[in-house]
Design a protein around this motif. Structure first.
Motif, short mmCIF file in Angstrom:
data_model
loop_
_atom_site.label_atom_id
_atom_site.label_comp_id
_atom_site.label_asym_id
_atom_site.label_seq_id
_atom_site.Cartn_x
_atom_site.Cartn_y
_atom_site.Cartn_z
N GLU A 143 -3.17 8.82 6.21
CA GLU A 143 -4.43 8.15 5.90
C GLU A 143 -5.53 9.17 5.62
OE1 GLU A 143 -3.95 4.08 8.57
OE2 GLU A 143 -4.71 5.90 9.56
N HIS B 283 2.57 10.95 -2.39
CA HIS B 283 1.54 10.05 -1.88
C HIS B 283 0.79 9.44 -3.06
CE1 HIS B 283 -1.89 8.53 0.34
NE2 HIS B 283 -1.33 8.89 1.48
N PRO B 284 0.63 8.12 -3.10
CA PRO B 284 0.04 7.46 -4.27
C PRO B 284 -1.49 7.44 -4.33
CG PRO B 284 0.76 5.82 -2.71
CD PRO B 284 1.17 7.17 -2.15
N ALA B 285 -2.19 8.13 -3.43
CA ALA B 285 -3.65 8.10 -3.44
C ALA B 285 -4.19 8.67 -4.75
CB ALA B 285 -4.21 8.91 -2.27
N SER C 131 -7.39 5.23 -1.57
CA SER C 131 -6.77 5.99 -0.48
C SER C 131 -5.42 5.42 -0.06
CB SER C 131 -7.69 6.03 0.73
OG SER C 131 -7.88 4.74 1.27
N CYS C 132 -5.10 4.22 -0.54
CA CYS C 132 -3.86 3.52 -0.18
C CYS C 132 -3.81 3.14 1.29
CB CYS C 132 -2.63 4.34 -0.58
SG CYS C 132 -2.55 4.66 -2.34
N LYS D 274 -4.77 -0.04 3.79
CA LYS D 274 -5.11 -1.46 3.76
C LYS D 274 -6.58 -1.63 4.16
CE LYS D 274 -0.55 -3.29 4.72
NZ LYS D 274 0.30 -4.00 5.68
N GLY E 52 -4.94 10.60 2.24
CA GLY E 52 -5.34 9.64 1.21
C GLY E 52 -6.85 9.57 1.04
N SER F 75 -10.25 1.60 -0.17
CA SER F 75 -8.93 1.16 0.27
C SER F 75 -7.90 1.35 -0.83
CB SER F 75 -9.00 -0.31 0.69
OG SER F 75 -7.71 -0.84 0.88
N LYS F 76 -8.24 0.92 -2.00
CA LYS F 76 -7.32 1.02 -3.13
C LYS F 76 -7.03 2.48 -3.48
CE LYS F 76 -6.61 -0.46 -7.88
NZ LYS F 76 -7.16 -1.13 -9.03
N MET G 161 0.83 -1.19 0.00
CA MET G 161 0.00 0.00 0.00
C MET G 161 0.88 1.27 0.00
SD MET G 161 -3.58 -0.11 0.57
CE MET G 161 -3.85 -0.72 -1.03
N ILE G 162 1.30 1.72 1.18
CA ILE G 162 2.05 2.97 1.27
C ILE G 162 3.15 2.84 2.30
CG2 ILE G 162 0.46 3.97 2.95
CD1 ILE G 162 0.95 6.67 1.65
#
Length: 162
Positions: free
Chosen positions: A130, A75-77, A108-109, A111, A133, A105-106, A1-2
């Motif tokens: 979090e 951040h990958p969100a 916002s990255c 779990k 995200g 979940s996917k 995830m992150i």
């Protein structure tokens, strides 16, 4: 995830110290502001809570969204697919309500198990990365979500960009 290490307490302190030095060093209120920031962060663990994150930015009197953009720059969100442009008015109205926790979940990255915990009973332990995200995933400015959760902000409308 992150990799939360990028957005942990230590990296946040370094980021904040840089702002303190540039913005307040040599000014009469430097030690007061620095002391207030240290007090806010006193009980934090390595994973910085969203509430303390917001309170520090507020203490520094920084533009919240610009601060987030800089601090969370990698951040990958991503925005939920169901909130992207659509011409079907029925979908536009109801899709934000129909997303699954897996989709959130996917986007916002976070779990899925952690997201489930937050929804059930651990909201007070929401971490800054979090919350960021989640804001990105539901198409909000980070300030809208943080102010709603931890300030006196109004309930934001998910999927409605301002």
């Amino acid at each position: 995830m992150i990799d939360y290490q990028k957005y942990n307490l230590d990296s946040f302190k370094l980021f904040v110290e840089n702002i303190l030095s540039k913005k307040f060093k040599g000014k009469f209120n430097y030690s007061d502001i620095k002391g207030r920031v240290e007090t806010i962060l006193l009980g934090e663990t390595s994973r910085l809570t969203a509430k303390s994150f917001r309170n520090v930015i507020s203490t520094l009197d920084e533009d919240f969204d610009k601060f987030c953009k800089l601090f969370f720059k990698n951040h990958p969100a991503s925005k939920l697919k169901s909130l992207e442009n659509n011409t079907n008015k029925l979908e536009i109205l109801f899709n934000p309500l129909l997303n699954s926790k897996a989709q959130l979940s996917k986007a916002s990255c976070i779990k899925e198990t952690r997201l489930g915990e937050l929804f059930k009973n651990r909201f007070n332990e929401l971490y800054a990365y979090e919350a960021y995200g989640l804001a990105i995933a539901v198409g909000l400015k980070p300030s809208q979500l943080f102010n709603y959760f931890y300030g006196d902000g109004e309930r934001p409308l998910v999927g409605i960009e301002v």
